[in-house]
Design a protein around this motif. Structure first.
Motif: not given
Length: 381
Positions: A74-90
């Motif tokens: 029941g924990k909400q998750v708030y995540a953003v993509s970083g420079n190592h990530d693919s924004a589209e895949r995240i």
């Protein structure tokens, strides 16, 4: 409202050819236990979820497991993509995941995703800003309403400033920003990507409208300008420059507007990452390592004047997770001096002064300062 702030998981990372996946599983389980013990309402993940834009299958499976465990609790998750990530895949599956309370930043197209949650003190606005470059913002803003006649951003500072401006933050409410950028003055580690000349810098003043800024990108825990603009650091040590650090999870508790309590809960790794120094006979003596966890990841610096034949293989009998073997003696010091001299001779006076300035002030010179120094150098000539 109580939230955990984590970042730079770098799932799937290899350090000196050693896979970190088992260490990451171990530390993510520990973060879940902290979320339970702290009775956190949610977890903020400030970018660099993966170590590569195209992560391995086992890295994706591990993150999927982590998100599922959080959602089941029941924990909400708030995540953003970083420079190592693919924004589209995240961002893939973000709309579906939101049904389980997992909110992920979409690919930046001129607007920043904002979520409104409620607690005993009213509304809390959480903004999800993925890692952005000037080119990304320029592309998104070319035909955006309200941009007619306005200059498109050329620098990271201008790009992030424009992105924040378009959020139209209501300062009367409580506001959180989750972002992945390099704030000017932050102390870096060897495991981070470094942009030449500090061109990726943004100023902390850009975030004045937010009560708390959950930052990612920098691997050392630290705050910028004020306590509530904060890097939580990596949950694991990813370079020997971090050997002396204590890794932690940042716990952010928000009360009424203007009241925020910040604490750090230490993390204990499966294998620590440490430096060892001494002669070969010293570091292989039983008395030396008797009280040491020899399964830790180590860098050993031998001070013997002569190299030890097959030193790496011999030392791994005692230290199986030896990552790096170095020598510090008269020969290596002389080699470093020669290399440094040759390197210096290839640089201009302005480049050398710029390095000295950044070393002293923990930030690069501005364009105006660089121009002033260049004029002084010309006058001295």
């Amino acid at each position: 409202m109580k939230l955990l702030h984590i970042s730079d998981l770098h799932i799937g990372k290899r350090v000196n050819a050693f896979s970190m996946i088992e260490d990451q599983k171990y530390i993510l389980r520990q973060i879940l236990a902290i979320a339970d013990s702290q009775q956190a309402d949610g977890v903020m993940i400030a970018g660099d979820i993966y170590d590569k834009p195209v992560p391995s299958a086992e890295a994706v499976q591990l993150f999927d497991w982590f998100l599922t465990e959080l959602a089941d609790r029941g924990k909400q998750v708030y995540a953003v993509s970083g420079n190592h990530d693919s924004a589209e895949r995240i961002a893939f599956g973000a709309q579906l995941m939101s049904g389980r309370g997992v909110y992920v930043s979409p690919v930046y197209q001129g607007e920043t995703a904002m979520l409104t949650v409620h607690d005993a003190y009213g509304e809390l606005c959480i903004y999800l800003l993925p890692f952005i470059k000037p080119a990304v913002v320029r592309h998104a803003m070319e035909d955006a309403p309200g941009m007619e006649g306005k200059a498109l951003p050329e620098s990271y500072q201008d790009a992030v400033a424009l992105a924040v401006e378009r959020m139209e933050v209501d300062r009367s409410r409580r506001n959180i920003l989750i972002a992945h950028q390099f704030v000017t003055g932050a102390g870096r580690c060897d495991s981070e990507d470094v942009s030449v000349g500090g061109v990726d810098n943004v100023d902390a003043d850009l975030f004045d409208a937010f009560d708390y800024v959950a930052l990612g990108h920098i691997h050392s825990p630290q705050h910028m300008k004020r306590e509530t603009v904060r890097y939580c650091g990596t949950p694991l040590k990813y370079s020997f420059s971090e050997a002396e650090q204590e890794k932690s999870v940042t716990v952010v508790e928000l009360g009424e507007k203007g009241r925020i309590e910040i604490t750090a809960v230490p993390l204990v790794p499966l294998h620590d990452l440490r430096r060892i120094r001494g002669t070969y006979l010293e570091v292989t003596a039983r008395d030396f390592y008797r009280d040491m966890d020899t399964e830790d990841y180590v860098q050993i610096t031998l001070t013997d004047e002569e190299d030890i034949p097959d030193g790496m293989e011999k030392l791994r009998i005692i230290y199986p997770n030896l990552m790096r073997l170095e020598y510090d003696n008269s020969r290596t010091r002389q080699n470093r001096l020669i290399e440094r001299t040759e390197e210096i001779e290839q640089k201009s006076e302005l480049e050398l002064f710029a390095e000295f300035y950044e070393l002293q002030n923990n930030q690069p010179m501005s364009d105006e300062q660089a121009a002033f120094v260049a004029r002084l150098i010309e006058e001295c000539r």
